[in-house]
Motif scaffolding. Structure first.
Motif, PDB file in Angstrom:
ATOM      1  N   TYR A   1     -10.725  -5.985   1.426  1.00  0.00           N
ATOM      2  CA  TYR A   1      -9.395  -5.407   1.633  1.00  0.00           C
ATOM      3  C   TYR A   1      -9.595  -4.019   2.199  1.00  0.00           C
ATOM      4  N   VAL A  45      -8.457  -0.598   4.730  1.00  0.00           N
ATOM      5  CA  VAL A  45      -7.306   0.288   4.908  1.00  0.00           C
ATOM      6  C   VAL A  45      -6.288  -0.355   5.845  1.00  0.00           C
ATOM      7  N   ASP A 100      -5.647  -3.469   6.203  1.00  0.00           N
ATOM      8  CA  ASP A 100      -4.935  -4.493   5.448  1.00  0.00           C
ATOM      9  C   ASP A 100      -3.826  -3.859   4.610  1.00  0.00           C
ATOM     10  N   LEU A 101      -4.138  -2.731   3.976  1.00  0.00           N
ATOM     11  CA  LEU A 101      -3.145  -2.018   3.180  1.00  0.00           C
ATOM     12  C   LEU A 101      -1.984  -1.561   4.064  1.00  0.00           C
ATOM     13  N   ASP A 137       0.202  -4.468   4.911  1.00  0.00           N
ATOM     14  CA  ASP A 137       0.997  -4.864   3.752  1.00  0.00           C
ATOM     15  C   ASP A 137       2.151  -3.895   3.514  1.00  0.00           C
ATOM     16  N   LEU A 138       1.902  -2.603   3.669  1.00  0.00           N
ATOM     17  CA  LEU A 138       2.961  -1.615   3.492  1.00  0.00           C
ATOM     18  C   LEU A 138       4.058  -1.779   4.547  1.00  0.00           C
TER      19      LEU A 138
END
Length: 76
Positions: free
Chosen positions: A55, A57, A59-60, A63-64
């Motif tokens: 996972y 950055v 990917d984060l 998602d955000l």
């Protein structure tokens, strides 16, 4: 050959999928589709093999963005 390995075709696909995911050759989605299993089952298979979920950055951030878009959709 699978008989010699004492594996079913499904077990072989899962083994290959987890291996390729661990090497970074497949994304989680690609690997679980290759093995024809759902995401939770794939994550359990990774856990059995002590393979960490990758996972990053990026990917984060994705998602955000998806959560923000969903939030805006709910507020309409």
């Amino acid at each position: 050959m699978l008989q010699e390995l004492n594996m079913t075709p499904q077990e072989f696909l899962i083994e290959m999928a987890t291996h390729f995911y661990d090497l970074g050759k497949m994304t989680m989605g690609q690997a679980r589709n290759f093995a024809s299993i759902d995401q939770i089952t794939f994550q359990k298979e990774l856990s059995k093999r002590n393979i960490s979920i990758k996972y990053e950055v990026e990917d984060l951030m994705d998602d955000l963005k998806a959560m923000e878009a969903y939030k805006q959709k709910l507020n309409k």
